[in-house]
Design an enzyme around this catalytic site. Structure first.
Site, short mmCIF file in Angstrom:
data_model
loop_
_atom_site.label_atom_id
_atom_site.label_comp_id
_atom_site.label_asym_id
_atom_site.label_seq_id
_atom_site.Cartn_x
_atom_site.Cartn_y
_atom_site.Cartn_z
N GLU A 1 13.40 36.35 94.46
CA GLU A 1 14.40 36.22 93.55
C GLU A 1 15.75 35.39 94.28
OE1 GLU A 1 15.25 38.76 90.09
OE2 GLU A 1 17.26 38.58 91.07
N THR B 1 17.56 33.77 88.62
CA THR B 1 18.16 34.38 87.45
C THR B 1 18.86 33.58 86.57
OG1 THR B 1 20.19 35.35 88.60
CG2 THR B 1 18.41 36.67 89.01
N ALA C 1 22.35 36.96 84.93
CA ALA C 1 22.00 38.57 85.06
C ALA C 1 23.35 39.28 85.36
CB ALA C 1 21.04 38.85 86.37
N ARG D 1 14.60 39.77 77.46
CA ARG D 1 15.56 39.99 76.41
C ARG D 1 17.09 39.59 76.97
NH1 ARG D 1 17.18 45.66 74.53
NH2 ARG D 1 18.48 45.50 76.20
N GLY D 2 17.15 40.03 78.12
CA GLY D 2 18.70 40.27 78.50
C GLY D 2 19.26 41.44 78.32
N ASP D 3 20.45 41.62 79.10
CA ASP D 3 21.27 42.84 79.00
C ASP D 3 22.17 42.58 77.69
OD1 ASP D 3 20.36 44.35 81.17
OD2 ASP D 3 21.62 43.14 82.52
N ALA E 1 12.31 40.82 74.12
CA ALA E 1 11.41 39.90 74.94
C ALA E 1 10.37 39.43 74.19
CB ALA E 1 11.27 40.50 76.34
N HIS F 1 12.58 51.42 81.01
CA HIS F 1 13.76 50.75 80.71
C HIS F 1 14.56 51.94 80.31
CE1 HIS F 1 16.37 47.96 78.09
NE2 HIS F 1 16.19 47.45 79.21
N LYS G 1 4.54 42.23 74.92
CA LYS G 1 4.60 41.15 75.51
C LYS G 1 3.61 40.50 75.93
CE LYS G 1 8.50 42.82 77.99
NZ LYS G 1 9.28 43.01 79.15
P1 FAD Z 1 12.44 43.99 76.26
O1 FAD Z 1 11.08 43.92 76.66
O2 FAD Z 1 12.74 43.51 74.79
O3 FAD Z 1 12.77 45.57 76.27
C1 FAD Z 1 14.10 46.09 75.98
C2 FAD Z 1 13.81 47.50 75.57
O4 FAD Z 1 13.35 47.35 74.05
C3 FAD Z 1 13.02 48.66 76.35
O5 FAD Z 1 13.23 49.88 76.03
C4 FAD Z 1 11.42 48.40 75.42
O6 FAD Z 1 10.77 49.53 75.73
C5 FAD Z 1 12.08 47.99 74.13
N1 FAD Z 1 10.97 47.30 73.35
C6 FAD Z 1 10.52 46.00 73.64
N2 FAD Z 1 9.84 45.58 72.70
C7 FAD Z 1 9.88 46.50 71.69
C8 FAD Z 1 9.35 46.43 70.35
N3 FAD Z 1 8.58 45.51 69.89
N4 FAD Z 1 9.64 47.51 69.35
C9 FAD Z 1 10.50 48.60 69.99
N5 FAD Z 1 11.07 48.51 71.09
C10 FAD Z 1 10.78 47.39 72.16
N6 FAD Z 1 18.77 39.57 82.80
C11 FAD Z 1 19.47 38.73 82.87
O7 FAD Z 1 20.27 39.00 81.94
N7 FAD Z 1 19.17 37.88 83.37
C12 FAD Z 1 18.18 37.84 84.36
O8 FAD Z 1 17.91 36.63 84.84
C13 FAD Z 1 17.32 38.79 84.48
N8 FAD Z 1 16.26 39.00 85.28
C14 FAD Z 1 15.41 40.11 85.49
C15 FAD Z 1 14.46 40.19 86.26
C16 FAD Z 1 13.49 41.28 86.33
C17 FAD Z 1 12.20 41.39 86.92
C18 FAD Z 1 13.99 42.55 85.45
C19 FAD Z 1 12.76 43.65 85.63
C20 FAD Z 1 14.93 42.58 84.78
C21 FAD Z 1 15.96 41.30 84.65
N9 FAD Z 1 17.07 41.34 83.61
C22 FAD Z 1 17.76 40.22 83.85
C23 FAD Z 1 17.36 42.44 83.19
C24 FAD Z 1 16.87 42.51 81.87
O9 FAD Z 1 17.24 41.38 80.89
C25 FAD Z 1 17.15 44.02 81.15
O10 FAD Z 1 16.57 44.81 81.88
C26 FAD Z 1 16.86 43.99 79.64
O11 FAD Z 1 17.70 45.08 79.28
C27 FAD Z 1 15.68 44.24 79.01
O12 FAD Z 1 14.99 43.07 79.32
P2 FAD Z 1 13.24 42.95 78.76
O13 FAD Z 1 12.83 41.68 78.80
O14 FAD Z 1 12.60 43.97 79.64
O15 FAD Z 1 13.36 43.53 77.30
#
Ligand code: FAD
Length: 292
Positions: free
Chosen positions: A17, A48, A51, A109-111, A125, A150, A166
């Site tokens: 990455e 990224t 991020a 999803r993003g932070d 996401a 998470h 997902k």
């Molecule tokens: P989600 O999959 O939506 O999960 C977020 C939370 O919601 C989790 O607690 C999950 O359990 C919960 N959840 C998910 N789906 C549901 C549902 N249907 N119902 C109820 N609860 C649910 N961030 C950036 O901004 N830019 C980047 O480039 C970036 N790169 C990353 C790369 C990696 C490998 C990782 C691990 C993280 C990265 N992140 C990045 C951080 C990421 O965006 C954050 O961790 C964010 O808070 C969650 O993203 P997610 O896609 O996992 O979200």
């Protein structure tokens, strides 16, 4: 070879990455890093997208992913976040990716922004994954997962249940959050497999090379610091040189153990640091070559 084919043909992937330049850096510094990383022959490099809440980097993600593929012939993955975005905006980003010949995304999803802003088109996401899968069925969609859960999830089991959404929506490959304790990863894998998560999972590895990184790792990523690593930090943390060496060696031993335990991929968080990535890549290469 695209990532789908790589997964079919290789027992273990090795990917990296990189991130776009921070405010004060020029894009040339990132290009220089990628030039160095390319010689480590990763299967793909991911870039990224905003991020850590950075908006200034966003426009550079596609530009960098495009260069990786065009100039170096290495498959590239563009991270794509959906928080606060509309379907129309995501559609435009997909057009931009296609125009640049990029068909691999890490759908996130993003932070959450500090003020908690959240668009109405995408909540999780999995909503983004479903949209990309519907709009661009040929895209290879990767998702994020969390061996130590998470930080918003109540339990690891609940987080794994969400992970299934997902996969059902179109994710065919996962990359983990960084972790330092392999036992956490193995426990996660057992639970995920029992819950029906059956796609290849790459382990996200980041060497801890400075003492002051610890707080960030623990607070932002929820990573456990095992006693063995804590001892290295206590013993060598005051010396930049010694801590860097100890962190590199720890990461190598972590990867060796993962390879011995049939991991499907190693995703190295390079932090755009060629020297450190090179030391790790060269050390693990004989084992990767043997397995593949
Ligand atoms: P989600 O999959 O939506 O999960 C977020 C939370 O919601 C989790 O607690 C999950 O359990 C919960 N959840 C998910 N789906 C549901 C549902 N249907 N119902 C109820 N609860 C649910 N961030 C950036 O901004 N830019 C980047 O480039 C970036 N790169 C990353 C790369 C990696 C490998 C990782 C691990 C993280 C990265 N992140 C990045 C951080 C990421 O965006 C954050 O961790 C964010 O808070 C969650 O993203 P997610 O896609 O996992 O979200």
């Amino acid at each position: 070879m695209n990532i789908e084919h790589l997964l079919e043909n290789k027992k273990v992937l090795f990917s990296m990455e990189v991130f776009p330049p921070k405010k004060t850096d020029s894009i040339e510094t990132v290009y220089k890093s990628i030039y160095g990383l390319r010689s480590l022959t990763p299967d793909f490099i991911s870039v990224t997208y905003g991020a850590g809440g950075s908006t200034t980097q966003r426009s550079k993600t596609v530009e960098i992913a495009s260069l990786i593929k065009r100039e170096y012939g290495i498959e590239s993955v563009s991270h794509l976040t959906c928080i606060g975005a509309t379907k129309e905006e995501i559609r435009k980003r997909l057009d931009d990716l296609k125009a640049n010949n990029i068909t691999n995304v890490l759908a996130l999803r993003g932070d959450k922004e500090p003020e908690g802003a959240c668009g109405k088109d995408f909540k999780h996401a999995s909503d983004l994954v479903a949209f990309v899968h519907e709009e661009e069925p040929d895209f290879h969609i990767i998702g994020a997962c969390y061996p130590e859960k998470h930080n918003e999830a109540d339990t690891l089991e609940a987080d794994i249940r969400s992970l299934r959404y997902k996969i059902d929506a179109g994710v065919s490959h996962l990359i983990t959050q960084l972790f330092f304790d392999n036992e956490k990863f193995y426990d996660f894998m057992d639970k995920a497999e029992s819950a029906g998560v059956n796609v290849p999972v790459e382990a996200g590895i980041m060497p801890l090379t400075r003492k002051n990184q610890i707080e960030k790792m623990v607070t932002l990523c929820g990573a456990t610091i095992p006693a063995k690593l804590q001892k290295l930090v206590d013993r060598f943390g005051e010396s930049d040189k010694a801590m860097e060496q100890a962190g590199i060696e720890y990461a190598i031993s972590q990867i060796d153990d993962l390879l011995a335990n049939n991991v499907r991929g190693i995703h190295l968080y390079s932090m755009n640091n060629v020297e450190i990535s090179k030391k790790i890549a060269e050390a693990i290469k004989p084992l990767l070559d043997y397995i593949s």
